[in-house]
Design an enzyme around this catalytic site. Structure first.
Site, PDB file in Angstrom:
ATOM      1  CE1 TYR A  42      -3.044   3.070   0.912  1.00  0.00           C
ATOM      2  CE2 TYR A  42      -1.941   3.152   3.027  1.00  0.00           C
ATOM      3  CZ  TYR A  42      -2.798   3.705   2.105  1.00  0.00           C
ATOM      4  OH  TYR A  42      -3.385   4.908   2.367  1.00  0.00           O
ATOM      5  CE  LYS A  56      -9.070   1.473   3.373  1.00  0.00           C
ATOM      6  NZ  LYS A  56      -7.804   1.574   3.995  1.00  0.00           N
TER       7      LYS A  56
HETATM    8  N1  PLP Z   1      -2.975  -1.122   4.676  1.00  0.00           N
HETATM    9  C1  PLP Z   1      -3.669  -1.246   3.536  1.00  0.00           C
HETATM   10  C2  PLP Z   1      -3.542  -2.505   2.732  1.00  0.00           C
HETATM   11  C3  PLP Z   1      -4.493  -0.214   3.084  1.00  0.00           C
HETATM   12  O1  PLP Z   1      -5.165  -0.352   1.928  1.00  0.00           O
HETATM   13  C4  PLP Z   1      -4.585   0.977   3.866  1.00  0.00           C
HETATM   14  C5  PLP Z   1      -5.410   2.110   3.413  1.00  0.00           C
HETATM   15  O2  PLP Z   1      -5.885   2.157   2.304  1.00  0.00           O
HETATM   16  C6  PLP Z   1      -3.835   1.064   5.032  1.00  0.00           C
HETATM   17  C7  PLP Z   1      -3.054   0.006   5.429  1.00  0.00           C
HETATM   18  C8  PLP Z   1      -3.870   2.303   5.881  1.00  0.00           C
HETATM   19  O3  PLP Z   1      -5.069   2.361   6.626  1.00  0.00           O
HETATM   20  P1  PLP Z   1      -5.803   3.716   7.059  1.00  0.00           P
HETATM   21  O4  PLP Z   1      -6.254   4.396   5.820  1.00  0.00           O
HETATM   22  O5  PLP Z   1      -6.941   3.211   7.921  1.00  0.00           O
HETATM   23  O6  PLP Z   1      -4.822   4.525   7.829  1.00  0.00           O
END
Ligand code: PLP
Length: 388
Positions: free
Chosen positions: A103, A201
């Protein structure tokens, strides 16, 4: 208890004692501090809400149970969970090996904060190649960080074999399990030390709360993380904890429906003359299809595909959709669509994108739980509009 039962009951057992009223839903405890009758005795262990809060605690028990973990911690975002994890377990000069298709926000955190300011370097490798993982280990390496399937190319790596490499080399293994949710994959079972989730998510699933979590089995690691969570204050609020408790109750049935819809959409896309490539872990054409079947108990709701079209027409296709909303994020009940090269992965250079195989006209779908016929019709009419 089976998964769906845990998702509803764990953390929300009615309290008939200690002045409880038998609520079937844990109340939102907004109190920032907790009074005590005697100086030395915090009331039922609660002192101050950053340190621990009854609604957050209920969620942390639920999250641990869903990942089959001993301990769970809930943070104000997925990124807050990641930051706390690195601050807790690494120090200046340490080295991380990470999957190259992580990500984008995780890469930004690693490169722009931990590398730039704390001298914690990261080597990105294609973690499907076990020799590359092994070869990247340095004396200073302390951690391997995986995401499987990756975002947006849905590459899948072998958690169990990489965990053996970690054990031999005394490295910690972290797996970001956001894409599969605890319903379809439990990395601790395959030897991971820490599981990361963006609960924003699938776990919450309704696009109305930003949060993150860490799930752990090892008591010592848990104590480090809990200490740092309190020290830095990256906690999930009582209201968001309630939202995630509520959302998580339907995680199982949502994941099943995301997957059923995704499979129908893949079947449609694979046959469509305007589609040149479909990537989904549940397709036999997926390069790691066999591993998918052992490591995961399902394939999830994320699909990536390429059109036989230039970027202009790709944008036209995306903008012609009615039910697939153009937005970043994923895992909610509503279907979302995005073009990673222009949206979620725009911060990567063109060269970086090319290196991991991310083409400009790749489209990522987060398939929601609407009626699949409506979703298929929507895609069909958008294909028709490409050339009109
Ligand atoms: N890990 C993955 C695979 C993600 O898709 C995301 C966000 O899109 C994150 C971590 C980060 O999470 P957050 O947006 O809740 O901070």
């Amino acid at each position: 208890m089976k998964f769906d039962t845990r998702a509803i009951h764990v953390g929300e057992e009615p309290n008939f004692k200690e002045g409880g009223m038998g609520d079937v839903v844990v109340p939102i405890h907004l109190s920032s501090t907790f009074a005590r009758a005697e100086v030395d005795t915090p009331t039922q262990g609660y002192e101050y809400s950053r340190t621990q809060n009854p609604t957050r605690k209920a969620l942390e028990q639920r999250l641990a149970s869903l990942e089959n973990a001993q301990y769970g911690l809930a943070f104000s975002s997925g990124m807050a969970a990641e930051t706390t994890l690195i601050l807790s377990l690494l120090k200046e000069g340490d080295h991380i090996i990470a999957f190259d298709d992580l990500y984008g926000g995780s890469k930004r955190l690693f490169n722009r904060l931990f590398k730039a300011r704390f001298n914690i370097h990261v080597t990105y490798v294609d973690a499907r190649d076990l020799n590359a993982v092994q070869a990247a280990i340095l004396k200073k390496t302390k951690m391997i960080w995986l995401e499987t399937p990756t975002n947006p190319l849905l590459k899948i790596c072998d958690i169990e074999t990489i965990s053996e490499i970690c054990k031999k080399n005394e490295l910690l293994l972290v797996v970001d399990n956001t894409f599969m949710s605890p319903y379809f994959q439990n990395p601790l079972k395959w030897g991971a030390d820490v599981v990361v989730h963006s609960s924003t998510k699938y776990i919450n699933g309704h696009s109305d709360s930003v949060g993150g979590s860490l799930m752990i089995n090892n008591h010592e690691i848990f104590e480090h993380l809990k200490f740092m969570q309190n020290a830095t204050g990256a906690i999930l609020s009582p209201f968001d904890s309630y939202m995630v408790l509520r959302g998580s109750k339907t995680l199982g049935i949502r994941m099943e429906k995301h997957q059923t819809n995704a499979l129908k959409i893949c079947e449609f896309l694979e046959k469509h003359p305007k589609v040149s490539k479909v990537i989904y872990p549940g397709l036999k054409s997926h390069p790691e299809y066999d591993l998918t079947n052992t490591q995961m108990s399902g394939f999830g709701g994320m699909i990536s595909f390429e059109l036989n079209a230039d970027l202009h027409k790709t944008k036209k296709f995306v903008e012609s959709l009615k039910y697939f909303l153009i937005a970043e994020s994923l895992g909610g009940v509503e279907s979302l669509i995005e073009i990673p090269s222009l949206m979620t992965h725009a911060s990567l250079t063109a060269d970086d994108r090319k290196q991991i195989g991310l083409s400009d006209n790749l489209i990522r779908l987060s398939v929601g739980i609407e009626d699949s016929e409506d979703l298929l019709q929507d895609l069909d009419q958008a294909f028709y509009r490409i050339d009109t």
